[in-house]
Design a protein around this motif. Structure first.
Motif, PDB file in Angstrom:
ATOM      1  N   LEU A  28       0.826  -1.206   0.000  1.00 51.39           N
ATOM      2  CA  LEU A  28       0.000   0.000   0.000  1.00 51.39           C
ATOM      3  C   LEU A  28       0.863   1.260   0.000  1.00 51.39           C
ATOM      4  CD1 LEU A  28      -2.791   1.343   0.245  1.00 51.39           C
ATOM      5  CD2 LEU A  28      -2.569   1.125   2.731  1.00 51.39           C
ATOM      6  N   PHE A  29       1.857   1.316   0.852  1.00 46.17           N
ATOM      7  CA  PHE A  29       2.708   2.502   0.921  1.00 46.17           C
ATOM      8  C   PHE A  29       3.543   2.678  -0.337  1.00 46.17           C
ATOM      9  CE2 PHE A  29       1.219   3.016   5.036  1.00 46.17           C
ATOM     10  CZ  PHE A  29       1.794   4.093   5.676  1.00 46.17           C
ATOM     11  N   TYR A  30       3.970   1.573  -0.952  1.00 40.20           N
ATOM     12  CA  TYR A  30       4.719   1.691  -2.210  1.00 40.20           C
ATOM     13  C   TYR A  30       3.826   2.270  -3.307  1.00 40.20           C
ATOM     14  CZ  TYR A  30       7.056   0.418  -6.506  1.00 40.20           C
ATOM     15  OH  TYR A  30       7.633   0.466  -7.758  1.00 40.20           O
ATOM     16  N   LEU A  31       2.590   1.784  -3.376  1.00 43.97           N
ATOM     17  CA  LEU A  31       1.676   2.319  -4.385  1.00 43.97           C
ATOM     18  C   LEU A  31       1.343   3.783  -4.125  1.00 43.97           C
ATOM     19  CD1 LEU A  31      -0.758  -0.724  -4.773  1.00 43.97           C
ATOM     20  CD2 LEU A  31       1.037   0.004  -6.366  1.00 43.97           C
ATOM     21  N   THR A  34       4.441   5.893  -5.236  1.00 44.33           N
ATOM     22  CA  THR A  34       4.669   6.016  -6.684  1.00 44.33           C
ATOM     23  C   THR A  34       3.489   6.616  -7.436  1.00 44.33           C
ATOM     24  OG1 THR A  34       3.897   3.725  -6.947  1.00 44.33           O
ATOM     25  CG2 THR A  34       6.276   4.086  -6.705  1.00 44.33           C
ATOM     26  N   SER A  35       2.280   6.493  -6.906  1.00 45.30           N
ATOM     27  CA  SER A  35       1.097   6.932  -7.662  1.00 45.30           C
ATOM     28  C   SER A  35       0.459   8.209  -7.120  1.00 45.30           C
ATOM     29  CB  SER A  35       0.033   5.816  -7.664  1.00 45.30           C
ATOM     30  OG  SER A  35       0.556   4.623  -8.208  1.00 45.30           O
ATOM     31  N   VAL A  36       0.496   8.419  -5.813  1.00 46.99           N
ATOM     32  CA  VAL A  36      -0.227   9.542  -5.209  1.00 46.99           C
ATOM     33  C   VAL A  36       0.708  10.678  -4.829  1.00 46.99           C
ATOM     34  CG1 VAL A  36      -1.757  10.208  -3.307  1.00 46.99           C
ATOM     35  CG2 VAL A  36      -2.002   7.960  -4.377  1.00 46.99           C
ATOM     36  N   MET A  37       1.849  10.375  -4.243  1.00 41.95           N
ATOM     37  CA  MET A  37       2.729  11.427  -3.738  1.00 41.95           C
ATOM     38  C   MET A  37       3.244  12.381  -4.814  1.00 41.95           C
ATOM     39  SD  MET A  37       2.731  11.322  -0.523  1.00 41.95           S
ATOM     40  CE  MET A  37       4.060  12.469  -0.243  1.00 41.95           C
ATOM     41  N   PRO A  38       3.469  11.967  -6.064  1.00 42.14           N
ATOM     42  CA  PRO A  38       3.894  12.967  -7.071  1.00 42.14           C
ATOM     43  C   PRO A  38       2.892  14.108  -7.256  1.00 42.14           C
ATOM     44  CG  PRO A  38       4.349  10.758  -7.875  1.00 42.14           C
ATOM     45  CD  PRO A  38       3.561  10.605  -6.613  1.00 42.14           C
ATOM     46  N   TYR A  39       1.644  13.933  -6.906  1.00 32.82           N
ATOM     47  CA  TYR A  39       0.655  14.999  -7.043  1.00 32.82           C
ATOM     48  C   TYR A  39       0.641  15.941  -5.835  1.00 32.82           C
ATOM     49  CZ  TYR A  39      -1.140  12.133 -10.845  1.00 32.82           C
ATOM     50  OH  TYR A  39      -1.268  11.403 -12.016  1.00 32.82           O
ATOM     51  N   PHE A  40       1.441  15.631  -4.813  1.00 33.58           N
ATOM     52  CA  PHE A  40       1.493  16.460  -3.608  1.00 33.58           C
ATOM     53  C   PHE A  40       2.912  16.984  -3.389  1.00 33.58           C
ATOM     54  CE2 PHE A  40      -2.137  13.670  -2.982  1.00 33.58           C
ATOM     55  CZ  PHE A  40      -3.109  14.532  -2.509  1.00 33.58           C
ATOM     56  N   ARG A  41       3.470  17.575  -4.423  1.00 31.81           N
ATOM     57  CA  ARG A  41       4.800  18.161  -4.312  1.00 31.81           C
ATOM     58  C   ARG A  41       4.732  19.480  -3.559  1.00 31.81           C
ATOM     59  NH1 ARG A  41       8.699  15.924  -7.688  1.00 31.81           N
ATOM     60  NH2 ARG A  41       7.875  14.356  -9.143  1.00 31.81           N
ATOM     61  N   ALA A  71      14.353  -4.583   3.102  1.00 30.15           N
ATOM     62  CA  ALA A  71      14.832  -5.421   1.997  1.00 30.15           C
ATOM     63  C   ALA A  71      13.743  -5.625   0.949  1.00 30.15           C
ATOM     64  CB  ALA A  71      15.315  -6.767   2.544  1.00 30.15           C
ATOM     65  N   ILE A  72      12.486  -5.830   1.388  1.00 25.10           N
ATOM     66  CA  ILE A  72      11.390  -6.007   0.424  1.00 25.10           C
ATOM     67  C   ILE A  72      11.169  -4.734  -0.388  1.00 25.10           C
ATOM     68  CG2 ILE A  72       8.902  -6.376   0.236  1.00 25.10           C
ATOM     69  CD1 ILE A  72       9.129  -8.227   2.668  1.00 25.10           C
ATOM     70  N   ILE A  73      11.186  -3.577   0.295  1.00 26.93           N
ATOM     71  CA  ILE A  73      11.025  -2.310  -0.430  1.00 26.93           C
ATOM     72  C   ILE A  73      12.184  -2.097  -1.400  1.00 26.93           C
ATOM     73  CG2 ILE A  73      11.001   0.206  -0.148  1.00 26.93           C
ATOM     74  CD1 ILE A  73       9.493  -0.234   2.465  1.00 26.93           C
ATOM     75  N   GLY A  74      13.408  -2.436  -0.975  1.00 29.48           N
ATOM     76  CA  GLY A  74      14.557  -2.291  -1.870  1.00 29.48           C
ATOM     77  C   GLY A  74      14.452  -3.183  -3.090  1.00 29.48           C
ATOM     78  N   ILE A  75      13.961  -4.418  -2.896  1.00 28.28           N
ATOM     79  CA  ILE A  75      13.801  -5.329  -4.050  1.00 28.28           C
ATOM     80  C   ILE A  75      12.745  -4.793  -5.010  1.00 28.28           C
ATOM     81  CG2 ILE A  75      13.014  -7.623  -4.705  1.00 28.28           C
ATOM     82  CD1 ILE A  75      14.273  -8.638  -2.066  1.00 28.28           C
ATOM     83  N   ILE A  76      11.640  -4.269  -4.467  1.00 26.29           N
ATOM     84  CA  ILE A  76      10.583  -3.724  -5.330  1.00 26.29           C
ATOM     85  C   ILE A  76      11.084  -2.503  -6.093  1.00 26.29           C
ATOM     86  CG2 ILE A  76       8.292  -2.676  -5.358  1.00 26.29           C
ATOM     87  CD1 ILE A  76       7.615  -4.400  -2.906  1.00 26.29           C
ATOM     88  N   MET A  77      11.780  -1.606  -5.383  1.00 21.67           N
ATOM     89  CA  MET A  77      12.326  -0.415  -6.043  1.00 21.67           C
ATOM     90  C   MET A  77      13.365  -0.789  -7.094  1.00 21.67           C
ATOM     91  SD  MET A  77      10.918   2.368  -4.684  1.00 21.67           S
ATOM     92  CE  MET A  77      12.120   3.660  -4.948  1.00 21.67           C
ATOM     93  N   GLU A  78      14.159  -1.786  -6.783  1.00 22.61           N
ATOM     94  CA  GLU A  78      15.187  -2.211  -7.737  1.00 22.61           C
ATOM     95  C   GLU A  78      14.575  -2.823  -8.987  1.00 22.61           C
ATOM     96  OE1 GLU A  78      19.068  -2.483  -9.030  1.00 22.61           O
ATOM     97  OE2 GLU A  78      18.384  -1.620  -7.132  1.00 22.61           O
ATOM     98  N   SER A  79      13.469  -3.519  -8.818  1.00 24.63           N
ATOM     99  CA  SER A  79      12.826  -4.131  -9.986  1.00 24.63           C
ATOM    100  C   SER A  79      12.078  -3.111 -10.842  1.00 24.63           C
ATOM    101  CB  SER A  79      11.860  -5.225  -9.525  1.00 24.63           C
ATOM    102  OG  SER A  79      10.839  -4.674  -8.708  1.00 24.63           O
ATOM    103  N   MET A  80      11.652  -1.994 -10.241  1.00 25.32           N
ATOM    104  CA  MET A  80      10.891  -1.007 -10.985  1.00 25.32           C
ATOM    105  C   MET A  80      11.758   0.111 -11.565  1.00 25.32           C
ATOM    106  SD  MET A  80       7.819  -2.052 -11.019  1.00 25.32           S
ATOM    107  CE  MET A  80       6.791  -3.253 -10.169  1.00 25.32           C
ATOM    108  N   GLU A  81      12.780   0.507 -10.839  1.00 26.61           N
ATOM    109  CA  GLU A  81      13.641   1.608 -11.272  1.00 26.61           C
ATOM    110  C   GLU A  81      15.067   1.099 -11.378  1.00 26.61           C
ATOM    111  OE1 GLU A  81      13.192   4.883  -8.687  1.00 26.61           O
ATOM    112  OE2 GLU A  81      11.000   4.919  -8.794  1.00 26.61           O
ATOM    113  N   ARG A  82      15.575   1.020 -12.604  1.00 26.89           N
ATOM    114  CA  ARG A  82      16.894   0.449 -12.864  1.00 26.89           C
ATOM    115  C   ARG A  82      17.877   1.507 -13.365  1.00 26.89           C
ATOM    116  NH1 ARG A  82      15.601  -5.404 -15.785  1.00 26.89           N
ATOM    117  NH2 ARG A  82      14.284  -6.241 -14.090  1.00 26.89           N
ATOM    118  N   ASN A  83      17.679   2.754 -12.951  1.00 29.69           N
ATOM    119  CA  ASN A  83      18.623   3.777 -13.380  1.00 29.69           C
ATOM    120  C   ASN A  83      19.961   3.657 -12.658  1.00 29.69           C
ATOM    121  OD1 ASN A  83      17.543   4.374 -10.932  1.00 29.69           O
ATOM    122  ND2 ASN A  83      16.895   6.461 -11.441  1.00 29.69           N
TER     123      ASN A  83
END
Length: 349
Positions: A28-31, A34-41, A71-83
């Motif tokens: 939930l927090f990852y979603l 990535t989806s809601v927080m960019p609209y609250f800059r 570690a789970i958040i890092g794995i998810i971030m690593e799989s989604m953002e590979r810059n």
């Protein structure tokens, strides 16, 4: 049955229900990040809900949950953002473990060691008086107790965000980008924004069961408690002994209070006992000195002596008679033996 039910419920809650809740919160927090927080800059900067969740798990559940969640958040971030390859899978668990050493609950060994240190410091008079400012007392770790968990979550989230931003600035500087005050202001603003997002700790901690329940729902519930705000009448009804005793119970007390307290002196009692013992001795002495009793005792003793002497004389006479009888029988035996011998001799001739 209630104990067995409570054990099964606690086992189910700790081993099955809680991990599912934590996994749900991570997704939930990852979603949301990535989806809601960019609209609250705010000033072109967004906070980091993932770091806020790691801070909540660190303080509420301990170091193990902090490492697993990071570690789970890092794995998810690593799989989604590979810059940046292997950046998120390293930075998130590393920062979580570093700051978990500062903000997680103390272990029992560390807590006991701290008690010993404080006790020795008190004996050596090394502890100074507490400060007068109430704000500083909130951040002061008194005795061996932990700081308020809500304050630790706030500080942990801001520390994680500040360390994360510093690492990002170092990477940017190593890539040849010239740093300005704008970068530093973004770091400060992002840290404050993440600190403001820690208000989510209240619903999250309630969802994972960190706040005790105030109502008794089921028998054997681990969190069952009475309500904190009970009236005086309700407390009096719950109490086993009433606050005010009945009138009948006060009758004896009032009588004793009016008559006063009888004082007992140990010295007088001891003297009385000694006097009584002396009187008894005198009485016994007086009884022994009566003339009539002495005469009677003398007569009794004389009679006893006379009877004893008579008995002794009779016993001596009987003994002499027995001796004489025994001598006569011996003489008769000797005569009969001689007569027999003579007869034998005559017969032989």
């Amino acid at each position: 049955m209630p104990k067995a039910y409570a054990r099964k419920k606690s086992f189910f809650h700790l081993n099955l229900l809680r991990p599912l809740k934590l996994l749900f919160l991570l997704l939930l927090f990852y979603l949301l990040q990535t989806s809601v927080m960019p609209y609250f800059r705010v000033g072109g900067v967004i906070g980091n809900l993932n770091l806020v969740l790691i801070a909540i798990f660190t303080v509420s559940l301990g170091k193990k949950y902090a490492f697993v969640s990071s570690a789970i958040i890092g794995i998810i971030m690593e799989s989604m953002e590979r810059n940046m390859p292997s950046f998120y899978i390293i930075i998130y668990p590393t920062l979580a473990l570093i700051f978990a050493q500062l903000f997680s609950d103390m272990s029992e060994i560390k807590r006991e060691m701290r008690r010993i240190q404080l006790k020795s410091a008190e004996q050596n008079k090394e502890i100074k008086a507490k400060g007068k400012h109430k704000i500083m007392r909130l951040f002061r770790r008194s005795s061996a107790d932990d700081i308020n968990p809500h304050i630790r979550i706030f500080l942990n989230a801001m520390s994680l965000q500040a360390a994360y931003e510093i690492v990002m600035i170092i990477i940017v500087a190593l890539n040849g980008v010239y740093l300005t005050w704008h970068h530093i202001s973004n770091v400060i603003l992002a840290t404050l924004y993440t600190g403001a997002l820690t208000v989510t700790m209240f619903p999250v901690r309630y969802f994972i069961g960190m706040y005790p329940k105030k109502e008794v729902k089921e028998v054997g519930d681990d969190y069952e408690q009475y309500e904190e705000s009970l009236s005086a009448e309700a407390l009096q009804q719950i109490a086993v002994i009433p606050e005010m005793p009945e009138a009948d119970a006060l009758v004896g007390f009032e009588m004793r209070r009016e008559s006063g307290v009888e004082k007992i002196e140990l010295s007088n009692n001891s003297n009385n006992v000694a006097e009584e013992s002396a009187d008894e001795q005198q009485d016994t002495g007086d009884n022994h000195t009566d003339p009539e009793e002495n005469a009677e005792t003398k007569e009794n003793t004389e009679q006893k002596e006379n009877t004893e002497s008579e008995n002794n004389v009779k016993a001596a006479d009987e003994h002499e008679e027995n001796k004489e009888q025994s001598l006569q029988t011996d003489a008769d035996k000797a005569n009969t033996e001689q007569a027999l011998k003579k007869e034998d001799a005559n017969n032989a001739d």
